[in-house]
Write a protein that holds these residues in place. Structure first.
Motif, short mmCIF file in Angstrom:
data_model
loop_
_atom_site.label_atom_id
_atom_site.label_comp_id
_atom_site.label_asym_id
_atom_site.label_seq_id
_atom_site.Cartn_x
_atom_site.Cartn_y
_atom_site.Cartn_z
N ILE A 386 43.05 36.01 46.20
CA ILE A 386 42.02 36.67 45.40
C ILE A 386 41.40 37.81 46.21
CG2 ILE A 386 39.79 36.35 44.27
CD1 ILE A 386 42.01 34.97 42.80
N PHE A 389 43.86 40.63 46.49
CA PHE A 389 44.08 41.20 45.17
C PHE A 389 42.96 42.18 44.82
CE2 PHE A 389 44.00 40.95 40.47
CZ PHE A 389 45.31 41.31 40.22
N TYR A 390 41.73 41.77 45.10
CA TYR A 390 40.59 42.62 44.78
C TYR A 390 40.65 43.90 45.61
CZ TYR A 390 35.78 43.44 43.15
OH TYR A 390 34.66 43.95 42.55
N MET A 393 43.27 46.10 44.16
CA MET A 393 42.79 46.68 42.90
C MET A 393 41.87 47.86 43.18
SD MET A 393 42.46 44.33 39.71
CE MET A 393 40.90 43.59 39.82
N VAL A 458 41.21 29.51 42.45
CA VAL A 458 41.53 29.29 41.04
C VAL A 458 40.44 29.86 40.13
CG1 VAL A 458 42.05 27.55 39.31
CG2 VAL A 458 42.87 27.26 41.63
N PRO A 460 37.69 32.41 40.69
CA PRO A 460 36.99 33.34 41.58
C PRO A 460 35.81 34.08 40.93
CG PRO A 460 39.01 34.34 40.81
CD PRO A 460 38.92 33.00 40.14
N SER A 461 35.63 33.90 39.64
CA SER A 461 34.67 34.75 38.94
C SER A 461 33.29 34.77 39.58
CB SER A 461 34.55 34.32 37.48
OG SER A 461 35.31 35.18 36.68
N ILE A 464 33.22 36.94 42.72
CA ILE A 464 33.40 38.36 42.41
C ILE A 464 32.13 38.93 41.81
CG2 ILE A 464 34.72 40.00 41.02
CD1 ILE A 464 36.93 37.77 40.99
N ASP A 465 31.55 38.17 40.87
CA ASP A 465 30.32 38.66 40.23
C ASP A 465 29.19 38.77 41.24
OD1 ASP A 465 31.64 38.88 37.90
OD2 ASP A 465 30.95 36.98 37.06
N ARG A 468 29.70 41.86 43.12
CA ARG A 468 29.41 43.02 42.27
C ARG A 468 27.92 43.20 42.09
NH1 ARG A 468 34.00 42.87 37.55
NH2 ARG A 468 35.56 44.00 38.73
N ILE B 75 39.14 34.59 34.08
CA ILE B 75 38.36 35.31 35.08
C ILE B 75 37.79 36.55 34.39
CG2 ILE B 75 38.38 36.36 37.38
CD1 ILE B 75 40.95 34.83 37.95
N SER B 77 35.52 38.54 35.06
CA SER B 77 35.20 39.71 35.90
C SER B 77 36.34 40.73 35.88
CB SER B 77 34.96 39.30 37.34
OG SER B 77 34.33 38.06 37.41
N TRP B 78 37.57 40.24 35.77
CA TRP B 78 38.71 41.15 35.78
C TRP B 78 39.43 41.17 34.44
CZ3 TRP B 78 40.66 38.90 41.03
CH2 TRP B 78 39.89 39.45 42.07
N ILE B 188 48.98 46.13 39.20
CA ILE B 188 47.63 46.68 39.27
C ILE B 188 47.60 48.10 38.70
CG2 ILE B 188 45.77 47.35 40.84
CD1 ILE B 188 46.66 45.06 42.66
N PHE B 192 45.18 49.39 35.41
CA PHE B 192 44.22 50.48 35.30
C PHE B 192 44.67 51.51 34.28
CE2 PHE B 192 42.78 48.86 39.44
CZ PHE B 192 41.45 48.68 39.10
#
Lengths: 475, 509
Positions: A386, A389-390, A393, A458, A460-461, A464-465, A468, B75, B77-78, B188, B192
């Motif tokens: 995760i 990945f972030y 991204m 599994v 991650p929300s 992440i929030d 953010r 999820i 958020s994404w 990814i 986007f």
């Protein structure tokens, strides 16, 4: 004269008082585990007060309590608590069971918190030195061990050198803008239309050198393997997470706040450093035979990944960097907790070959190590994936797709040395009997870290929030 | 809108998580309870298979829409959804997976004697992840299963494999990982470009500029070509197949390498139709090289498993040839050949496992005259050999015939050269059969006992499927018609019709 508002720095003030109290209480008790417990409680209280207090600035903007600093403070306190938990039994075995150990960790954490909240380079320097001085002592805590002494001295000399760079950079900025306040620097640069002239570029490079040393980015990483190897393992764990995150906190604050308008210019400095850091960390880790050194190179490589977040910039980039450091603190300390468990009376357990056949004698510990190794590699469904990945991204979103490609290639290379540990544990036959030194606190630390790694992997929300929200209004 | 054939419960999630829960149950069983562990694993895999049969029976073959769809927020958020569904391309592989897992448990019953607990946990986790790969409709979810699968497979090869297992395991892992991470960046970029969504059906609605299609095609190619494996990134496969324990080889051959070809069908072609069309030439060339090169190398092998592994390279060359012929015959033949190869090569590896358990040798030179010592085994092996060659009446024929038909339409040379691959295929398989089962009886095999009931039960489903597909392939081909037609329509119209895509979304919602 009006008294400045101290509410924004309440957590730090509390930390000072409680850390002093712990230092004093230590004089009256022989039970050092009580001191450890007290410092965990301190971390809890400080964490609570940091979360409960409302954001604000004080000392004319020199000190900032905002979502950004809060998030980092949570990382520092978590790494403090986890490192304390894995220290208790370990420093007993190493026969350095002194109470100062815990107070020094508290003071070091205090320094990191000041760094995260610094709105002025002078405050930043103050925090950085407070953190570093405590760490120099902690790295050399094994007074009779040559390796530990060497680690301490090396860390001190190079750290002092880096501090000098920081001061030099500060003096240049002050000479150019007449201020050391980060926001004021940005305003001055914008108001006078100062672009990236050679003096500004030089000072930015010097900042990169100074912070690059703290986060162990190549080519300023030379100290890391030796210091990580020589320092007490629990301190290595602590050092690889907290101070690194603190370095990133100030890096983000200085470059995004003070030099926000010059992003195009400093990105040109950071990109080569990020790539070099990933390359050096991941490639040199392959050749290591000592697990602490291997994890040192791995921690260098991870600094390279996290740098991608800063390079991507914007709120997503910074949030991805913070998210990564949060996740990294769990998986890395988890891995170190296993390394520490292998250390027993008369057995160092630092060679990678010591892990041969561990799965046969200690299936649970091996399974945990396996999870941490896969998480550090960034294989789903672990938190490490995760985090990466972030970052990828954010990089793609900021237009650095090619950098993301470079990063994923290095990340694939890293699989080789992380999996080597798994290979030794599961695919080799045990050579000798390996016993584990486990204690309740270290088991708690392992349980917390492995749960965090799997749950964030599994679902991650929430994290992440949180990251953010933390960067909302940053800049 | 609730599809007509919904079973009333989240059947795909059940299929994914039942094996994983089974693995957790085994985790809490004692290390000494080897028998109990085996029975739990067998029971779980059988229940999963039984649950997957209704998918087969109630599947609506008249539409290309996704069926048995599940969709939940995961999820936010994404903007990632937990969404699953099957169409005519993926359903058969889910069934193949549930069947193969039972056989893997059965074949390992006695041959795995160390770390029994971990072994069956790995097998079951593997099953859940494989079903997840075939049924994911969200790219993030897909990638999660795709990569998570590497962990149990790495352990299967590395812990229970042959003498050179550690090398084979890390080689497998690194090859696959490098390919996958490039695809990750591609995913990814898509995310986007398409307005921050990982929803595969929504991504397919969009058209992408050619330049982007080109690069993404190659990024995805990296992941899928390694898995297939296509020439020249096939070199991990002989090592991994040879060193893996029987169950590992079977899973690799039957399911895992199908995922590469499945990826081309599910993602590369529908998402990047123009790039796929433009790349037909190189893809056909690589496929033909794989067919002939794989077959020729087979002739030189002295190791049973290595020979079958290289034959996989050759056979998967047929599959990619069919897929990139980009016509109905080629695509349907390719999909069917994926299934066929899964069955036949899976069966061959199972058979080799059976004899390996007795002799602990993979050297062809250590055998000879097995037909007199093990007549029942020889009969089974004959069926698999002939199916592998593509004898009419057996399954291999149908797939290869369709592929060559399609390949010929796409490029005459590809068709002709692929056909020579079949001839060499007959040569190496029959020669193998001759050396192992006929000639003079080798001293080392005298006194071996023939197959027991468990082993016969393991191989029997494969024999049935070989004849079934060979004699009446329409049972299976009928699943694919609408999906393949829809796929081709997407390629030939350049973009997709918005109205149809809108309908898909309606169904999904």
């Amino acid at each position: 004269m009006q008294m400045p508002d101290v509410r924004p720095m309440m957590p730090e003030l509390l930390m000072v008082c409680l850390a002093m109290a712990v230092l004093v209480i230590d004089l009256f008790t022989k039970r050092k585990d009580i001191i450890a417990l007290l410092s965990i409680i301190t971390a809890g209280i400080v964490g609570y007060s940091a979360m409960a207090s409302s954001p604000g600035e004080t000392f004319s903007g020199m000190y900032i309590a905002d979502g950004y600093s809060l998030f980092f403070k949570i990382i520092f306190l978590i790494s403090l608590i986890l490192s304390t938990l894995i220290s208790i039994k370990y420093i007993e075995i190493e026969k350095v069971n002194f109470g100062e150990y815990y107070s020094l960790m508290l003071f070091s954490t205090l320094g990191m918190m000041v760094m995260a909240s610094a709105g002025d380079i002078i405050v930043l320097y103050l925090g950085l030195e407070m953190m570093a001085l405590s760490l120099y002592v902690l790295a050399g805590f094994f007074r009779h061990d040559m390796r530990s002494n060497e680690a301490s001295l090396k860390y001190f000399l190079l750290g002092a050198f880096a501090s000098a760079f920081l001061l030099y950079a500060t003096s240049m900025i002050y000479g150019l803008t007449g201020t050391t306040n980060l926001k004021a620097v940005a305003q001055y640069l914008a108001a006078n239309g100062i672009g990236a002239n050679s003096a500004i570029m030089l000072s930015m490079i010097l900042f990169v050198v100074a912070f690059g040393f703290k986060i162990a980015a190549a080519p300023f990483h030379m100290w890391a393997p030796d210091v990580y190897e020589g320092a007490p393992t629990s301190i290595t764990a602590f050092m690889s997470v907290g101070p690194k995150a603190a370095g990133f906190a100030v890096l983000g604050r200085v470059f995004i706040i003070a030099f926000g308008d010059l992003q195009i210019d400093w990105v040109g400095i950071l990109i080569p450093i990020a790539i070099l850091t990933m390359a050096v960390g991941n490639i040199l880790a392959i050749a290591q035979v000592n697990i602490k050194r291997m994890l040192a190179y791995s921690s260098i490589a991870h600094a390279g990944y996290a740098l991608m977040g800063v390079i991507s910039g914007g709120s997503e980039g910074v949030a991805s960097m913070m998210n990564y450091l949060f996740i990294y603190s769990f998986m890395n300390i988890g891995a170190f907790a296993i390394v520490i468990a292998l250390r027993t009376e008369g057995f160092r357990g630092e060679a990678i070959t010591d892990y041969e056949g561990l799965a046969k004698s200690h299936p649970l510990a091996s399974a945990l190590m396996l999870i941490f190794m896969f998480s550090l590699t960034g294989i789903p469904p672990t938190a490490g994936f995760i985090g990466k990945f972030y970052l990828f991204m954010a990089a793609v979103n900021a237009g650095y797709t090619w950098l993301a490609v470079v990063a994923v290639i290095f990340s694939a290379i890293s699989a080789y040395f992380y999996l080597r540990i798994v290979m030794y544990m599961y695919m080799k036959e045990p050579k000798g009997e390996v016993t584990l030194s486990t204690s309740m606190p270290s088991q708690v630390a392992l349980a917390l870290t492995v749960l965090a790694v799997l749950i964030i992997g599994v679902l991650p929300s929430a994290v992440i929030d949180m990251a953010r929200t933390a960067v909302m209004g940053f800049r | 809108m609730e599809p007509m054939n919904s079973p009333g419960y989240p059947i795909l999630s059940t299929l994914i998580f039942l094996p994983i829960i089974g693995a957790l149950v085994i985790l809490f069983l004692g290390r000494a309870q080897g028998t109990a562990i085996k029975w739990v694993a067998l029971l779980v895999s059988i229940v999963a298979f039984i649950l997957s049969v209704p998918l087969f029976l109630s599947f609506d073959k008249s539409t290309y829409f996704m069926q048995f769809v599940e969709r939940h927020e995961w999820i936010p958020s994404w903007n990632i959804m937990y969404s699953l569904g099957l169409d005519g391309i993926s359903i058969l592989f889910v069934l193949l997976t549930t069947l193969i897992t039972i056989l893997c448990v059965l074949i390992s019953w006695n041959s795995i004697s160390t770390k029994i607990k971990e072994f069956y946990i790995a097998i079951l986790v593997m099953e859940g992840a494989m079903i997840g790969v075939f049924s994911s409709l969200d790219f993030f979810l897909f990638y999660l299963f795709w990569e998570a699968m590497l962990i149990p497979m790495y352990l299967l090869i590395g812990v229970w494999g042959g003498p050179n297992r550690i090398y084979a395991a890390i080689k497998f892992f690194l090859y696959t990982l490098v390919g996958s991470v490039l695809m990750l960046v591609g995913i990814i970029v898509l995310y986007f470009h398409a307005g921050q969504t990982f929803d595969i059906l929504q991504l397919m609605k969009k058209t992408y500029p050619y330049n982007m299609q080109f690069w993404l095609f190659w990024a995805f190619f990296a992941a899928f070509a390694v898995k297939v494996p296509m020439f020249p990134v096939h070199t991990w496969l002989p090592d991994a197949h040879t060193e893996a324990p029987t169950a590992g080889s079977v899973i690799l051959a039957a399911v895992l390498i199908k995922m590469g070809a499945y990826g081309f069908l599910r993602f590369s072609i529908p998402l990047f139709p123009e790039a796929a069309k433009a790349m037909t030439g190189p893809m056909l060339l690589l496929s033909v090289i794989a067919i002939i090169y794989g077959a020729v190398v087979c002739l030189a092998q002295t190791d049973l498993k290595r020979l079958i592994a290289y034959s996989s390279v050759s056979h998967m060359g047929f599959v990619t040839l069919g897929i990139f012929a980009l016509n109905t015959q080629g695509l349907e033949g390719g999909i069917l050949q994926m299934l066929n190869h899964g069955i036949v090569t899976g069966a061959l590896f199972l058979s080799v496992g059976i004899i390996y358990d007795r002799t602990h040798s993979r050297e062809i030179g250590d055998y000879g005259g097995l037909a007199t010592v093990l007549p029942v085994y020889a009969a089974f092996f004959m069926v698999f050999t002939l199916a592998s060659i593509g004898l009419p009446g057996l399954n291999g024929f149908i797939g290869e015939f369709l592929i060559i038909l399609g390949g010929f339409a796409a490029s005459k040379w590809a068709g002709v050269l692929a056909a020579t691959g079949i001839i060499i295929g007959a040569a190496y398989m029959l020669w193998l059969y001759q050396r192992v089962f006929f000639v003079d009886t080798n001293q080392k095999v005298i006194g071996l006992h023939d197959m027991n009931i468990r082993e016969i039960v393991t191989l029997l489903p494969m024999v049935i499927l070989i004849f079934w597909i060979g004699i009446y392939p329409d049972t299976f081909l009928s699943f694919m018609h609408p999906s393949v037609e829809h796929l081709l329509k997407g390629i030939n119209s350049g973009g997709r019709e918005m109205t149809l895509a809108g309908k898909i979304m309606e169904i999904v919602k």
